[in-house]
Design an enzyme around this catalytic site. Structure first.
Site, PDB file in Angstrom:
ATOM      1  N   HIS A  65       0.857  -1.188   0.000  1.00 39.34           N
ATOM      2  CA  HIS A  65       0.000   0.000   0.000  1.00 39.34           C
ATOM      3  C   HIS A  65       0.888   1.232   0.000  1.00 39.34           C
ATOM      4  O   HIS A  65       1.949   1.217   0.627  1.00 39.34           O
ATOM      5  CB  HIS A  65      -0.900   0.015   1.243  1.00 39.34           C
ATOM      6  CG  HIS A  65      -2.045   0.948   1.105  1.00 39.34           C
ATOM      7  ND1 HIS A  65      -1.938   2.287   1.354  1.00 39.34           N
ATOM      8  CD2 HIS A  65      -3.311   0.728   0.697  1.00 39.34           C
ATOM      9  CE1 HIS A  65      -3.105   2.849   1.114  1.00 39.34           C
ATOM     10  NE2 HIS A  65      -3.951   1.935   0.705  1.00 39.34           N
ATOM     11  N   ASP A 107      -7.950  -5.572   0.248  1.00 36.45           N
ATOM     12  CA  ASP A 107      -8.479  -6.370  -0.857  1.00 36.45           C
ATOM     13  C   ASP A 107      -8.057  -7.825  -0.807  1.00 36.45           C
ATOM     14  O   ASP A 107      -8.577  -8.649  -1.562  1.00 36.45           O
ATOM     15  CB  ASP A 107      -8.050  -5.752  -2.199  1.00 36.45           C
ATOM     16  CG  ASP A 107      -8.791  -4.466  -2.444  1.00 36.45           C
ATOM     17  OD1 ASP A 107      -9.954  -4.403  -2.045  1.00 36.45           O
ATOM     18  OD2 ASP A 107      -8.205  -3.536  -3.014  1.00 36.45           O
TER      19      ASP A 107
HETATM   20  N1  CMC Z   1       4.136  -7.339  -4.954  1.00 38.55           N
HETATM   21  C1  CMC Z   1       5.469  -7.345  -5.119  1.00 38.55           C
HETATM   22  N2  CMC Z   1       6.250  -6.272  -4.937  1.00 38.55           N
HETATM   23  C2  CMC Z   1       5.655  -5.136  -4.601  1.00 38.55           C
HETATM   24  C3  CMC Z   1       4.248  -5.045  -4.395  1.00 38.55           C
HETATM   25  C4  CMC Z   1       3.487  -6.205  -4.589  1.00 38.55           C
HETATM   26  N3  CMC Z   1       2.157  -6.186  -4.414  1.00 38.55           N
HETATM   27  N4  CMC Z   1       3.924  -3.779  -4.044  1.00 38.55           N
HETATM   28  C5  CMC Z   1       5.079  -3.099  -4.031  1.00 38.55           C
HETATM   29  N5  CMC Z   1       6.132  -3.921  -4.350  1.00 38.55           N
HETATM   30  C6  CMC Z   1       7.567  -3.584  -4.352  1.00 38.55           C
HETATM   31  C7  CMC Z   1       7.948  -2.787  -5.590  1.00 38.55           C
HETATM   32  O1  CMC Z   1       8.372  -3.618  -6.638  1.00 38.55           O
HETATM   33  C8  CMC Z   1       9.056  -1.922  -5.036  1.00 38.55           C
HETATM   34  O2  CMC Z   1      10.227  -2.713  -4.929  1.00 38.55           O
HETATM   35  P1  CMC Z   1      11.687  -2.031  -5.176  1.00 38.55           P
HETATM   36  O3  CMC Z   1      11.860  -1.026  -4.089  1.00 38.55           O
HETATM   37  O4  CMC Z   1      12.639  -3.177  -5.134  1.00 38.55           O
HETATM   38  O5  CMC Z   1      11.621  -1.404  -6.551  1.00 38.55           O
HETATM   39  C9  CMC Z   1       8.601  -1.600  -3.611  1.00 38.55           C
HETATM   40  O6  CMC Z   1       7.782  -2.716  -3.239  1.00 38.55           O
HETATM   41  C10 CMC Z   1       7.815  -0.309  -3.472  1.00 38.55           C
HETATM   42  O7  CMC Z   1       6.769  -0.356  -4.435  1.00 38.55           O
HETATM   43  P2  CMC Z   1       6.087   0.902  -5.107  1.00 38.55           P
HETATM   44  O8  CMC Z   1       5.630   0.507  -6.458  1.00 38.55           O
HETATM   45  O9  CMC Z   1       6.976   2.106  -4.967  1.00 38.55           O
HETATM   46  O10 CMC Z   1       4.855   1.098  -4.167  1.00 38.55           O
HETATM   47  P3  CMC Z   1       3.646   2.043  -4.437  1.00 38.55           P
HETATM   48  O11 CMC Z   1       3.383   2.769  -3.183  1.00 38.55           O
HETATM   49  O12 CMC Z   1       3.880   2.907  -5.648  1.00 38.55           O
HETATM   50  O13 CMC Z   1       2.473   1.051  -4.816  1.00 38.55           O
HETATM   51  C11 CMC Z   1       0.566  -0.333  -4.637  1.00 38.55           C
HETATM   52  C12 CMC Z   1       1.419   0.758  -3.965  1.00 38.55           C
HETATM   53  C13 CMC Z   1      -0.662  -0.596  -3.795  1.00 38.55           C
HETATM   54  C14 CMC Z   1       0.127   0.178  -6.026  1.00 38.55           C
HETATM   55  C15 CMC Z   1       1.422  -1.607  -4.787  1.00 38.55           C
HETATM   56  O14 CMC Z   1       1.840  -2.071  -3.513  1.00 38.55           O
HETATM   57  C16 CMC Z   1       0.702  -2.722  -5.563  1.00 38.55           C
HETATM   58  O15 CMC Z   1       0.747  -2.713  -6.787  1.00 38.55           O
HETATM   59  N6  CMC Z   1       0.019  -3.669  -4.843  1.00 38.55           N
HETATM   60  C17 CMC Z   1      -0.727  -4.698  -5.495  1.00 38.55           C
HETATM   61  C18 CMC Z   1      -2.104  -4.154  -5.899  1.00 38.55           C
HETATM   62  C19 CMC Z   1      -3.018  -3.995  -4.711  1.00 38.55           C
HETATM   63  O16 CMC Z   1      -3.184  -4.889  -3.885  1.00 38.55           O
HETATM   64  N7  CMC Z   1      -3.692  -2.819  -4.661  1.00 38.55           N
HETATM   65  C20 CMC Z   1      -4.705  -2.535  -3.638  1.00 38.55           C
HETATM   66  C21 CMC Z   1      -4.271  -1.426  -2.710  1.00 38.55           C
HETATM   67  S1  CMC Z   1      -5.328  -1.284  -1.264  1.00 38.55           S
HETATM   68  C22 CMC Z   1      -6.883  -0.865  -1.856  1.00 38.55           C
HETATM   69  C23 CMC Z   1      -6.933   0.381  -2.669  1.00 38.55           C
HETATM   70  O17 CMC Z   1      -6.363   1.404  -2.290  1.00 38.55           O
HETATM   71  O18 CMC Z   1      -7.588   0.368  -3.700  1.00 38.55           O
END
Ligand code: CMC
Length: 435
Positions: free
Chosen positions: A311, A369
């Site tokens: 998140h 989720d």
């Molecule tokens: N699986 C694997 N790696 C992940 C994931 C994941 N679900 N989420 C983040 N990472 C890794 C990412 O690759 C990065 O690694 P590194 O530092 O080595 O490059 C690190 O963690 C930080 O990730 P980020 O992309 O900078 O994180 P973000 O804050 O931009 O993304 C997120 C947040 C929710 C989009 C992401 O965690 C994600 O895609 N999660 C899966 C989708 C999901 O479950 N979404 C629902 C969110 S809660 C309900 C809502 O708000 O709608």
């Protein structure tokens, strides 16, 4: 929000005599915020924050999140207390009005919502325009946007009564539109709302009942649905809420703004994640395949993410996920579902992901989720409807945030800037001189 003359951040531009003194603003909770509004005027410098990870786009009294501690408050009330003791409509009232309702206010609000659950008969025709196999979120974007064509009488956003009636209409009609999107996709007749039922029970009724047979709403499932709606009701300035605010900042009508929010919610990184979790579990198929799947997730070149994990704000367990996990067990018990392979798989995945250094180091915990999809599946709700349900719940938050923005005298059109990285100034080249 307060600032004192000494409460400032000073920024200087290396190699010049330019400095800017930025007031430091304080909310009632949370970190201080540097007010950069005068930075460009004083120094000729913009700020760069793609994804807005370090930017407060507005001041809001509605929802507070402490991502490090895993805290979520609506108008100061902890989410676990609201999920345990309140109801979705009471939470909607709280989000909209700032205080919990008295008994009289609650009754009036409930009556107001239930008296707006019907949609104009002509709106039915919109459904017929969609292909049978249209995703219900596509139907939601279209039909909710179309509501603005039906309520010319109340689209003056500067009028408090118009704003209120639009809020009632949206909260009341979204379940009807959502249930009809589902009925349309399975070829069953639309069920009209029943105003004697609770908000959640009526939604289950419109989704599941058919005219030929009596339908009793299971109270445990109605309570679970109500709790799911509470847990999704608002979540501060997430992508879809920011979309609603950005659209609304131009003066667009609330139905158009909520349709924009629905479109933004649809993506798998946001509200579409609950549907994606189920697809992921189905793809993994068996516990034995988890290590192979986790290896793919860790391999960045695969572009596969563990859906339902991580998140932007929470660097701790999502407080909503804990409640969702408990609700999940209640629903499975009620339905007599034992040894549900999907749940076993989810628990095993959760165990591995919460102990594996890759996820631990990145503070990737299960989010709301991760469990909601399993509950909804057990309740017999088709996967394609998961994000629709999220949209029904979040409408309460969206419209509250929209109201707050419109009533804020500091509201201006949202208009970010950019770092331009394209071609520098050049002269037009006639076609015969190109190449
Ligand atoms: N699986 C694997 N790696 C992940 C994931 C994941 N679900 N989420 C983040 N990472 C890794 C990412 O690759 C990065 O690694 P590194 O530092 O080595 O490059 C690190 O963690 C930080 O990730 P980020 O992309 O900078 O994180 P973000 O804050 O931009 O993304 C997120 C947040 C929710 C989009 C992401 O965690 C994600 O895609 N999660 C899966 C989708 C999901 O479950 N979404 C629902 C969110 S809660 C309900 C809502 O708000 O709608």
């Amino acid at each position: 929000m307060s600032d004192t003359p000494k409460d400032v951040v000073t920024v200087s531009l290396e190699g010049t005599d330019k400095t800017a003194t930025l007031p430091l603003l304080h909310g009632t909770m949370g970190p201080p915020v540097a007010d950069i509004r005068k930075l460009y005027a004083d120094m000729g410098v913009f700020t760069f924050d793609p994804g807005y990870g370090g930017t407060a786009a507005c001041a809001s009294k509605i929802t507070y999140i402490d991502g490090d501690e895993g805290i979520l408050l609506h108008r100061g009330y902890p989410i676990d207390q609201l999920a345990e003791e309140s109801s979705f409509l009471e939470v909607a009232y709280l989000l909209l009005n700032g205080e919990l309702p008295t008994a009289a206010e609650a009754a009036e609000f409930h009556k107001g919502v239930t008296h707006h659950t019907m949609v104009h008969e002509q709106l039915r025709n919109f459904f017929q325009g969609f292909r049978r196999d249209a995703h219900p979120m596509a139907v939601m974007c279209g039909v909710v946007g179309a509501l603005s064509a039906f309520y010319h009488d109340s689209l003056d956003i500067t009028n408090h009564d118009h704003r209120n009636i639009s809020a009632f209409r949206l909260i009341a009609k979204l379940p009807t539109i959502a249930a009809w999107a589902h009925k349309y996709s399975i070829g069953q007749p639309f069920m009209y709302p029943r105003n004697d039922l609770s908000y959640a029970a009526n939604f289950l009724y419109m989704m599941n009942a058919v005219p030929a047979e009596p339908y009793e709403v299971n109270p445990v499932l109605a309570r679970a649905m109500d709790r799911i709606l509470i847990l999704h009701a608002d979540h501060e300035q997430n992508a879809s809420t920011s979309t609603v605010r950005l659209a609304g900042s131009t003066g667009a009508n609330p139905f158009a703004c909520i349709a924009a929010g629905i479109a933004s919610l649809w993506g798998p990184a946001h509200g579409g994640a609950n549907e994606a979790v189920l697809k992921m579990l189905a793809e993994i198929g068996h516990k034995d395949n988890i290590p192979e799947f986790i290896a793919k997730v860790k391999d960045k070149s695969s572009h596969i993410r563990l859906m339902g994990f991580g998140h932007r704000v929470y660097r701790n367990y999502d407080p909503r996920a804990k409640i969702m996990q408990q609700t999940c067990h209640e629903v499975l018990d009620e339905l007599g579902i034992k040894d549900e392979p999907m749940l076993d798989l989810a628990l095993e995945l959760e165990h591995i992901a919460t102990t594996d250094p890759y996820f631990v180091e990145r503070k990737l915990y299960p989010n709301v989720d991760f469990y909601s999809g399993i509950i909804l599946k057990a309740m017999g709700i088709p996967t394609s409807m998961f994000t629709v349900l999220f949209a029904v719940a979040r409408t309460a938050g969206w419209i509250s945030q929209w109201q707050e923005m419109i009533e804020d005298p500091a509201n201006r059109i949202g208009r970010p800037r950019q770092i331009y990285t394209g071609a520098p100034l050049r002269d037009y080249v006639p076609i015969d001189k190109r190449g």
